[in-house]
Enzyme design. Structure first.
Site, PDB file in Angstrom:
ATOM      1  N   GLU A   1      -4.281   6.794  -3.225  1.00 34.43           N
ATOM      2  CA  GLU A   1      -4.968   5.530  -2.982  1.00 34.43           C
ATOM      3  C   GLU A   1      -6.030   5.606  -1.880  1.00 34.43           C
ATOM      4  OE1 GLU A   1      -1.804   2.271  -4.723  1.00 34.43           O
ATOM      5  OE2 GLU A   1      -2.010   2.426  -2.547  1.00 34.43           O
TER       6      GLU A   1
ATOM      7  N   GLY B   1       9.509   4.076  -5.799  1.00 34.33           N
ATOM      8  CA  GLY B   1       8.838   5.372  -5.739  1.00 34.33           C
ATOM      9  C   GLY B   1       8.419   5.738  -4.321  1.00 34.33           C
ATOM     10  N   ASP B   2       7.982   4.738  -3.557  1.00 28.33           N
ATOM     11  CA  ASP B   2       7.587   5.004  -2.181  1.00 28.33           C
ATOM     12  C   ASP B   2       8.799   5.279  -1.305  1.00 28.33           C
ATOM     13  OD1 ASP B   2       4.909   4.682  -2.804  1.00 28.33           O
ATOM     14  OD2 ASP B   2       4.970   2.524  -2.429  1.00 28.33           O
TER      15      ASP B   2
ATOM     16  N   GLY C   1       0.861  -1.185   0.000  1.00 25.16           N
ATOM     17  CA  GLY C   1       0.000   0.000   0.000  1.00 25.16           C
ATOM     18  C   GLY C   1       0.890   1.225   0.000  1.00 25.16           C
TER      19      GLY C   1
ATOM     20  N   ALA D   1       1.192   2.942   3.478  1.00 23.34           N
ATOM     21  CA  ALA D   1       1.971   2.168   4.439  1.00 23.34           C
ATOM     22  C   ALA D   1       3.440   2.105   4.039  1.00 23.34           C
ATOM     23  CB  ALA D   1       1.389   0.756   4.563  1.00 23.34           C
TER      24      ALA D   1
ATOM     25  N   THR E   1      10.490  12.201 -10.786  1.00 25.45           N
ATOM     26  CA  THR E   1      11.446  11.105 -10.702  1.00 25.45           C
ATOM     27  C   THR E   1      11.672  10.518 -12.090  1.00 25.45           C
ATOM     28  OG1 THR E   1       9.728   9.453 -10.240  1.00 25.45           O
ATOM     29  CG2 THR E   1      10.709  10.591  -8.352  1.00 25.45           C
TER      30      THR E   1
END
Length: 316
Positions: free
Chosen positions: A143, A261-262, A44, A47, A215
């Site tokens: 999301e 990316g996260d 997620g 998260a 990015t």
């Protein structure tokens, strides 16, 4: 942020159980294909970014929703093990969110079922207003519902909290939050969607003083500011950031780019919440992204600050 505490970050976002399938190539229409490997990971975007920030030393509070099922318990326990405050991760009578990820030699594809994540509304965000107001930075993605994301951004702006938006996937969260965001982080596809929405006269318009970070995978990122950055977005006595500058990434061997990316967004938010300017935040972020691509799975790939000391110089 003062010297007396770790950077404080509030994350409003999704919690998903990720099932990852490694395949030799993309399936053709109507084709059934055997995967070479299967694995389950906690995921997620919300998260993941919360874990990314926590591992880099931030004090993180997570606001989200999980189902009353084994997956929801598993996701919550994973966040708690990272030291993340989960008092606002509520359990609802809807299945926990799920992401099906296919990894082939050239690319990654992801299909997401929102599940419990769609239950987070503006009232749920208001319940966490005190934690958002006390944060140094608010981190948002695409999301959860636009109403929930907008409510969080409004609270943050009223209290001088830096709003960092990663509009992924690019949807109705973008027009709802872009006018309130201080920093917007997009990949190349999302940058094109942002440009198209602006060209079409959409409400998806950035604030005049916002910083845009695009990015570019192995090439690092580009940091843009259309006008001089606000004081909260630059280090003391550092002056305005340049209109556009490229920040190269260290070389990395790619195993799985799912969490890169996260890792980038979480690290960038930590940099901003720590009081650094966007260029220093971008340098930390490209290093985090470079580390993440070398490890399979989203959350397993998110580095600690100590691990980033081992990441080579850009281009090395």
């Amino acid at each position: 942020m003062t010297e007396s505490h770790a950077p404080r970050i509030a994350v409003i976002g999704s919690l998903n159980a990720d099932v990852t399938l490694w395949v030799p190539r993309r399936p053709s229409p109507d084709e059934t294909m055997h995967a070479e490997r299967i694995a389950w990971f906690r995921g997620g975007k919300g998260a993941n970014q919360a874990v990314a920030a926590a591992r880099l030393g931030a004090s993180v509070v997570m606001v989200g929703r999980v189902g009353d099922d084994e997956q929801g318990q598993w996701l919550r326990s994973g966040l708690e093990a990272e030291g993340i405050d989960c008092r606002h991760v509520a359990t609802v009578d809807v299945p926990t969110g799920l992401a099906v990820i296919t990894v082939d030699p050239k690319d990654v594809s992801i299909v997401v079922a929102a599940g419990a994540n769609a239950s987070l509304d503006a009232d749920g965000v208001q319940a966490a207003a005190a934690e958002i107001a006390a944060a140094d930075a608010l981190l948002l993605q695409g999301e959860v519902s636009a109403r929930a994301a907008r409510a969080a951004a409004e609270i943050a702006r009223r209290h001088g909290v830096i709003v960092v938006l990663n509009p992924a996937p690019f949807n109705d969260v973008a027009p709802a939050v872009l006018p309130l965001a201080d920093v917007v982080i997009v990949n190349r596809a999302e940058a094109e969607q942002l440009h198209q929405s602006n060209s079409g006269g959409s409400a998806a318009e950035m604030r005049a003083n916002a910083v845009l970070v695009e990015t570019r995978g192995a090439a690092g990122c580009v940091v843009r500011a259309s006008r001089p950055a606000e004081p909260a977005l630059r280090a003391q006595d550092s002056g305005d950031i340049p209109e556009q500058i490229s920040v190269p990434a260290p070389q990395a061997d790619v195993v799985d780019a799912t969490g890169a990316g996260d890792a980038f967004a979480g690290a960038f938010a930590v940099g901003m919440a720590s009081g650094t300017d966007p260029l220093d935040a971008a340098d930390l972020a490209v290093r985090a992204g470079a580390w993440a691509v070398g490890v399979a799975g989203a959350q397993p790939s998110l580095p600690t600050m100590a691990q980033l000391q081992d990441v080579g110089d850009a281009g090395a």
